[in-house]
Scaffold this motif. Sequence first.
Motif, PDB file in Angstrom:
ATOM      1  N   SER A  30       0.595  -1.275  -0.315  1.00 55.71           N
ATOM      2  CA  SER A  30      -0.410   0.132   0.032  1.00 55.71           C
ATOM      3  C   SER A  30       1.052   1.217   0.093  1.00 55.71           C
ATOM      4  O   SER A  30       1.484   1.254   0.606  1.00 55.71           O
ATOM      5  CB  SER A  30      -0.504   0.442   1.277  1.00 55.71           C
ATOM      6  OG  SER A  30      -1.364  -1.530   1.293  1.00 55.71           O
ATOM      7  N   TYR A  31       0.084   2.772  -0.285  1.00 54.52           N
ATOM      8  CA  TYR A  31       1.153   3.469  -0.833  1.00 54.52           C
ATOM      9  C   TYR A  31       1.088   4.539   1.263  1.00 54.52           C
ATOM     10  O   TYR A  31       2.134   4.907   1.236  1.00 54.52           O
ATOM     11  CB  TYR A  31       0.561   4.152  -1.894  1.00 54.52           C
ATOM     12  CG  TYR A  31       1.649   3.694  -3.445  1.00 54.52           C
ATOM     13  CD1 TYR A  31       2.174   4.091  -3.650  1.00 54.52           C
ATOM     14  CD2 TYR A  31       0.737   3.294  -3.703  1.00 54.52           C
ATOM     15  CE1 TYR A  31       2.638   4.360  -4.960  1.00 54.52           C
ATOM     16  CE2 TYR A  31       1.397   2.635  -5.261  1.00 54.52           C
ATOM     17  CZ  TYR A  31       2.481   3.099  -6.163  1.00 54.52           C
ATOM     18  OH  TYR A  31       2.920   2.754  -6.532  1.00 54.52           O
ATOM     19  N   ALA A  32       0.160   3.937   1.687  1.00 55.65           N
ATOM     20  CA  ALA A  32      -0.018   5.327   2.465  1.00 55.65           C
ATOM     21  C   ALA A  32      -1.166   4.286   3.650  1.00 55.65           C
ATOM     22  O   ALA A  32      -1.920   2.852   3.222  1.00 55.65           O
ATOM     23  CB  ALA A  32      -0.655   6.469   2.323  1.00 55.65           C
ATOM     24  N   ASP A  33      -0.694   4.048   5.144  1.00 49.26           N
ATOM     25  CA  ASP A  33      -1.485   3.267   5.949  1.00 49.26           C
ATOM     26  C   ASP A  33      -2.954   3.441   5.422  1.00 49.26           C
ATOM     27  O   ASP A  33      -3.137   4.229   5.627  1.00 49.26           O
ATOM     28  CB  ASP A  33      -1.100   3.661   6.997  1.00 49.26           C
ATOM     29  CG  ASP A  33       0.301   3.178   7.777  1.00 49.26           C
ATOM     30  OD1 ASP A  33       0.277   2.608   6.765  1.00 49.26           O
ATOM     31  OD2 ASP A  33       0.639   4.117   8.786  1.00 49.26           O
ATOM     32  N   GLY A  41      -1.569  -9.942  -2.798  1.00 46.33           N
ATOM     33  CA  GLY A  41      -1.351 -11.038  -2.765  1.00 46.33           C
ATOM     34  C   GLY A  41      -0.746 -11.817  -4.412  1.00 46.33           C
ATOM     35  O   GLY A  41      -0.869 -13.130  -4.764  1.00 46.33           O
ATOM     36  N   VAL A  42       0.615 -10.851  -4.203  1.00 41.91           N
ATOM     37  CA  VAL A  42       1.678 -11.521  -5.907  1.00 41.91           C
ATOM     38  C   VAL A  42       2.080 -12.457  -5.274  1.00 41.91           C
ATOM     39  O   VAL A  42       3.181 -12.378  -4.213  1.00 41.91           O
ATOM     40  CB  VAL A  42       1.693 -10.265  -6.365  1.00 41.91           C
ATOM     41  CG1 VAL A  42       2.342 -10.375  -7.124  1.00 41.91           C
ATOM     42  CG2 VAL A  42       0.822  -9.239  -6.738  1.00 41.91           C
ATOM     43  N   ASN A  43       2.309 -13.329  -6.310  1.00 44.44           N
ATOM     44  CA  ASN A  43       3.473 -14.261  -6.568  1.00 44.44           C
ATOM     45  C   ASN A  43       4.492 -14.104  -7.780  1.00 44.44           C
ATOM     46  O   ASN A  43       3.744 -14.743  -8.589  1.00 44.44           O
ATOM     47  CB  ASN A  43       2.465 -15.514  -5.788  1.00 44.44           C
ATOM     48  CG  ASN A  43       1.806 -15.552  -4.495  1.00 44.44           C
ATOM     49  OD1 ASN A  43       2.214 -15.918  -3.224  1.00 44.44           O
ATOM     50  ND2 ASN A  43       0.710 -15.827  -4.620  1.00 44.44           N
ATOM     51  N   SER A  63       4.176  -1.249 -11.775  1.00 46.18           N
ATOM     52  CA  SER A  63       4.894  -0.239 -11.203  1.00 46.18           C
ATOM     53  C   SER A  63       5.653  -0.713  -9.388  1.00 46.18           C
ATOM     54  O   SER A  63       6.613  -0.159  -8.671  1.00 46.18           O
ATOM     55  CB  SER A  63       4.837   1.743 -11.627  1.00 46.18           C
ATOM     56  OG  SER A  63       5.021   2.220 -12.661  1.00 46.18           O
ATOM     57  N   THR A  64       4.034  -0.762  -8.808  1.00 42.05           N
ATOM     58  CA  THR A  64       4.386  -0.683  -7.531  1.00 42.05           C
ATOM     59  C   THR A  64       5.196  -1.917  -7.209  1.00 42.05           C
ATOM     60  O   THR A  64       5.691  -1.827  -6.064  1.00 42.05           O
ATOM     61  CB  THR A  64       3.283  -0.718  -7.133  1.00 42.05           C
ATOM     62  OG1 THR A  64       2.033   0.097  -7.506  1.00 42.05           O
ATOM     63  CG2 THR A  64       2.833  -1.350  -5.199  1.00 42.05           C
ATOM     64  N   LEU A  65       5.019  -3.025  -7.822  1.00 43.85           N
ATOM     65  CA  LEU A  65       6.100  -4.038  -7.942  1.00 43.85           C
ATOM     66  C   LEU A  65       7.244  -4.259  -7.859  1.00 43.85           C
ATOM     67  O   LEU A  65       8.328  -4.534  -7.272  1.00 43.85           O
ATOM     68  CB  LEU A  65       5.272  -5.265  -8.263  1.00 43.85           C
ATOM     69  CG  LEU A  65       6.577  -6.805  -8.782  1.00 43.85           C
ATOM     70  CD1 LEU A  65       6.351  -7.252  -7.040  1.00 43.85           C
ATOM     71  CD2 LEU A  65       5.791  -7.720  -9.821  1.00 43.85           C
ATOM     72  N   LEU A  66       7.660  -2.914  -8.902  1.00 44.05           N
ATOM     73  CA  LEU A  66       9.176  -2.778  -9.248  1.00 44.05           C
ATOM     74  C   LEU A  66       9.668  -1.716  -7.532  1.00 44.05           C
ATOM     75  O   LEU A  66      10.766  -2.334  -7.362  1.00 44.05           O
ATOM     76  CB  LEU A  66       9.429  -1.842 -10.654  1.00 44.05           C
ATOM     77  CG  LEU A  66       8.771  -2.448 -11.895  1.00 44.05           C
ATOM     78  CD1 LEU A  66       8.860  -1.867 -12.923  1.00 44.05           C
ATOM     79  CD2 LEU A  66      10.083  -3.694 -11.728  1.00 44.05           C
ATOM     80  N   LYS A  67       9.236  -0.399  -7.657  1.00 45.16           N
ATOM     81  CA  LYS A  67       9.554   0.320  -6.482  1.00 45.16           C
ATOM     82  C   LYS A  67       9.624  -0.379  -5.325  1.00 45.16           C
ATOM     83  O   LYS A  67      10.363  -0.513  -4.251  1.00 45.16           O
ATOM     84  CB  LYS A  67       8.635   1.078  -6.201  1.00 45.16           C
ATOM     85  CG  LYS A  67       7.989   2.481  -7.004  1.00 45.16           C
ATOM     86  CD  LYS A  67       7.502   3.514  -7.167  1.00 45.16           C
ATOM     87  CE  LYS A  67       7.119   3.884  -9.086  1.00 45.16           C
ATOM     88  NZ  LYS A  67       6.693   5.169  -8.621  1.00 45.16           N
ATOM     89  N   LEU A  73       8.919   1.510  -1.657  1.00 44.37           N
ATOM     90  CA  LEU A  73       7.944   1.027  -0.640  1.00 44.37           C
ATOM     91  C   LEU A  73       7.549  -0.139  -0.093  1.00 44.37           C
ATOM     92  O   LEU A  73       9.008  -1.421  -0.381  1.00 44.37           O
ATOM     93  CB  LEU A  73       6.223   0.946  -1.961  1.00 44.37           C
ATOM     94  CG  LEU A  73       5.718   2.449  -2.652  1.00 44.37           C
ATOM     95  CD1 LEU A  73       5.037   1.625  -4.226  1.00 44.37           C
ATOM     96  CD2 LEU A  73       5.810   3.085  -2.436  1.00 44.37           C
ATOM     97  N   PRO A  74       7.171   0.161   1.213  1.00 44.98           N
ATOM     98  CA  PRO A  74       7.206  -1.071   1.902  1.00 44.98           C
ATOM     99  C   PRO A  74       5.958  -2.166   2.086  1.00 44.98           C
ATOM    100  O   PRO A  74       5.064  -2.377   1.504  1.00 44.98           O
ATOM    101  CB  PRO A  74       7.152  -0.594   3.471  1.00 44.98           C
ATOM    102  CG  PRO A  74       5.872   0.394   2.933  1.00 44.98           C
ATOM    103  CD  PRO A  74       6.442   0.926   2.163  1.00 44.98           C
TER     104      PRO A  74
END
Length: 237
Positions: A30-33, A41-43, A63-67, A73-74
Amino acid sequence: MIPYRATRNKIPAAGTASAPALLAEDVTVSYADGDTPALKGVNLRVPVGSRVALVGPNGAGKSTLLKAAVGLLPVTRGTLSLFGQPVGRFACPQRMAYLPQRGELDWHFPLSVRKLVLTGRYGHLGWLRRPGARDWAIADQALAQMQLSELAERQISQLSGGQQQRALLARALAQEADLLLLDEPLNAVDAATRSVVAETLRVLHAQGKTIIAATHELEHLETDFDAALYLVDGRET
């Protein structure tokens, strides 16, 4: 094409030859709480030396997965590791190069193309060492490979979109990384840049590099990649 799936086998110890270049197990980001997760749930298991495409519409989570793999990103749930080491404790950041979408950079910053490419060497230098002759030579070689030598002293603000993309890839090449994470490397570029980038990726694959690329180039998936992960709304499809 079938995406790689993370197995439930025990993850190899850090630094072992059998560890995949990237392993994601049930990864949620997630980008923020409180935000709706951008990944759910990506594998994904990416063997060393393979080429994997991340495919999906805008906002799918590519892009989220790469970051998340870069550590920008946590991971809020699940595990994500590079070469057997959790991303947050990855001890060899110089082994991984990240090419962001070019719209994320400030192209008006007063910097020459050659110096932009040289920043790819900083992971090898640390905080105290200054770039040496070898670092400059590697940067110049990357510029030549991307056919940008004649533009080396030009300000980055003077580059076209295709030239910007080649400069970013030259910076990634200068890092001499084993794993390249590329966010839309062929998006909205001219035919000449498309040809240069595609050929460079083929050379990197022949050298045993691992390539994970977000892409809209569906017509080239069969020839340019070994497998693809399809994402929609942050989930595998």
